[in-house]
Design an enzyme around this catalytic site. Sequence first.
Site, PDB file in Angstrom:
ATOM      1  CB  SER A 127      -0.889   0.006   1.247  1.00  0.00           C
ATOM      2  OG  SER A 127      -1.462   1.296   1.400  1.00  0.00           O
ATOM      3  CG  HIS A 140      -4.020  -1.430  -1.318  1.00  0.00           C
ATOM      4  ND1 HIS A 140      -5.137  -2.202  -1.516  1.00  0.00           N
ATOM      5  CD2 HIS A 140      -4.337  -0.580  -0.320  1.00  0.00           C
ATOM      6  CE1 HIS A 140      -6.098  -1.836  -0.671  1.00  0.00           C
ATOM      7  NE2 HIS A 140      -5.628  -0.847   0.070  1.00  0.00           N
ATOM      8  CG  ASP A 165      -5.110   2.658   1.104  1.00  0.00           C
ATOM      9  OD1 ASP A 165      -6.089   1.893   1.081  1.00  0.00           O
ATOM     10  OD2 ASP A 165      -3.972   2.310   1.480  1.00  0.00           O
ATOM     11  CG  MET A 217      -8.092   7.391   2.692  1.00  0.00           C
ATOM     12  SD  MET A 217      -7.244   7.422   4.282  1.00  0.00           S
ATOM     13  CE  MET A 217      -6.361   5.863   4.223  1.00  0.00           C
ATOM     14  CG  HIS A 222      -9.244   0.365   0.068  1.00  0.00           C
ATOM     15  ND1 HIS A 222      -8.608   0.181   1.270  1.00  0.00           N
ATOM     16  CD2 HIS A 222     -10.580   0.348   0.347  1.00  0.00           C
ATOM     17  CE1 HIS A 222      -9.511   0.067   2.233  1.00  0.00           C
ATOM     18  NE2 HIS A 222     -10.712   0.176   1.704  1.00  0.00           N
ATOM     19  CG  MET A 226     -11.129   3.566   2.686  1.00  0.00           C
ATOM     20  SD  MET A 226      -9.549   3.478   3.521  1.00  0.00           S
ATOM     21  CE  MET A 226      -8.474   3.506   2.104  1.00  0.00           C
ATOM     22  CG  MET A 258     -11.624  -2.666   5.695  1.00  0.00           C
ATOM     23  SD  MET A 258     -10.102  -2.264   4.805  1.00  0.00           S
ATOM     24  CE  MET A 258      -9.139  -1.384   6.046  1.00  0.00           C
ATOM     25  N   GLY A 263      -8.649   4.072   7.427  1.00  0.00           N
ATOM     26  CA  GLY A 263      -8.295   5.488   7.603  1.00  0.00           C
ATOM     27  C   GLY A 263      -6.813   5.739   7.791  1.00  0.00           C
ATOM     28  CG  PHE A 264      -5.294   6.941  10.348  1.00  0.00           C
ATOM     29  CD1 PHE A 264      -4.664   8.132  10.017  1.00  0.00           C
ATOM     30  CD2 PHE A 264      -6.613   6.983  10.782  1.00  0.00           C
ATOM     31  CE1 PHE A 264      -5.330   9.350  10.132  1.00  0.00           C
ATOM     32  CE2 PHE A 264      -7.288   8.195  10.898  1.00  0.00           C
ATOM     33  CZ  PHE A 264      -6.646   9.387  10.574  1.00  0.00           C
ATOM     34  N   GLY A 282      -0.453   1.541   9.792  1.00  0.00           N
ATOM     35  CA  GLY A 282       0.298   1.330  11.026  1.00  0.00           C
ATOM     36  C   GLY A 282      -0.508   0.918  12.232  1.00  0.00           C
ATOM     37  CG  ASP A 334      -6.143  -2.676   3.606  1.00  0.00           C
ATOM     38  OD1 ASP A 334      -5.048  -2.432   4.156  1.00  0.00           O
ATOM     39  OD2 ASP A 334      -6.772  -1.835   2.923  1.00  0.00           O
ATOM     40  N   GLY A 335      -4.781  -4.182   6.666  1.00  0.00           N
ATOM     41  CA  GLY A 335      -4.649  -3.557   7.973  1.00  0.00           C
ATOM     42  C   GLY A 335      -3.860  -4.425   8.938  1.00  0.00           C
ATOM     43  N   GLY A 336      -2.664  -3.968   9.273  1.00  0.00           N
ATOM     44  CA  GLY A 336      -1.845  -4.690  10.244  1.00  0.00           C
ATOM     45  C   GLY A 336      -1.275  -5.993   9.718  1.00  0.00           C
ATOM     46  CB  SER A 347       3.567   0.282   8.303  1.00  0.00           C
ATOM     47  OG  SER A 347       2.653  -0.643   8.835  1.00  0.00           O
TER      48      SER A 347
HETATM   49  C1  DX5 Z   1      -5.981   1.739   5.920  1.00  0.00           C
HETATM   50  C2  DX5 Z   1      -5.649   1.382   4.510  1.00  0.00           C
HETATM   51  C3  DX5 Z   1      -4.561   0.411   4.370  1.00  0.00           C
HETATM   52  C4  DX5 Z   1      -3.231   0.843   4.948  1.00  0.00           C
HETATM   53  C5  DX5 Z   1      -2.701  -0.371   5.644  1.00  0.00           C
HETATM   54  O1  DX5 Z   1      -7.231   2.312   5.993  1.00  0.00           O
HETATM   55  O2  DX5 Z   1      -6.779   0.848   3.845  1.00  0.00           O
HETATM   56  O3  DX5 Z   1      -4.393   0.002   3.012  1.00  0.00           O
HETATM   57  O4  DX5 Z   1      -2.294   1.278   4.016  1.00  0.00           O
HETATM   58  O5  DX5 Z   1      -1.555  -0.020   6.345  1.00  0.00           O
HETATM   59  P1  DX5 Z   1      -0.773  -1.046   7.278  1.00  0.00           P
HETATM   60  O6  DX5 Z   1      -0.380  -2.202   6.417  1.00  0.00           O
HETATM   61  O7  DX5 Z   1       0.357  -0.257   7.774  1.00  0.00           O
HETATM   62  O8  DX5 Z   1      -1.737  -1.471   8.359  1.00  0.00           O
HETATM   63 ZN    ZN Z   2      -6.427  -0.022   1.857  1.00  0.00          ZN
END
Ligand code: DX5
Ligand code: ZN
Length: 215
Positions: free
Chosen positions: A8, A31, A33, A35, A64, A66, A135, A140-141, A143, A171-173, A194
């Site tokens: 991402s 990917h 994002d 937003m 993606h 959002m 998700m 939104g963020f 990390g 997606d996420g963590g 991240s």
């Molecule tokens: C968060 C995004 C993700 C984000 C994931 O809302 O949709 O794509 O980049 O970031 P990490 O992999 O750091 O959790």
């Molecule tokens: Zn995403």
Amino acid sequence: MAVRIEPSILSADFTAIAADVARIPSADLVHVDVMDNHFVPNLTFGLPMVERLLQVTDLPLDVHLMIDDPDRWAPGFAEAGAAVVTFHAEAAKDAVATARAIRSAGAKAGVALKPGTPAGPWLDRLDEFDQVLVMTVEPGFGGQAFQPEMLDKIRQVRGTIGDRDVWLQVDGGIGPATIARTREAGADTFVAGSSVFGDADPDAAVRRLRELATA
Ligand code: DX5
Ligand code: ZN
């Protein structure tokens, strides 16, 4: 089952995104994002960035969205040349019509589910989608910490997809400590921000994630 690794660019250097994308040749897709600071409390970029990225990389883009009102905006990303356009179930007024418009414009259509959104109602309409995004954090963020409670939802979605050609994305963590668990639960398409761009060698991070997902 194929494994797809999608770095991402939310975690890339925003002043050097093309250079960062060039550092991940082992990625399957990139990917992106988008937003709008309404659907999520963060703001990134929109269609002009996607159009420009398509000019500087041969990797396919998975956008993606959002954003509010994806019914209006999503087809434009497909028309621009994104390979996959994924929008949020919670934001769509007519998700099936929007997915059909994305497909008509030549892209795969994905539906994204926030952690609190049940998968059940979407599983009856799987033929309308090419990807389901579960998700594993609140969107939104980057990390944030992976939410292990989402493993049951991944299993549920995999149970309905079976071996149909519908991608199951997380997606996420996602990183070395979490990817194998999501794979075991049934995910096949892994977004990592991240854990890839936070690595001194992002392409090595991509290859390591692929190994962990295929082990
Ligand atoms: C968060 C995004 C993700 C984000 C994931 O809302 O949709 O794509 O980049 O970031 P990490 O992999 O750091 O959790
Ligand atoms: Zn995403």
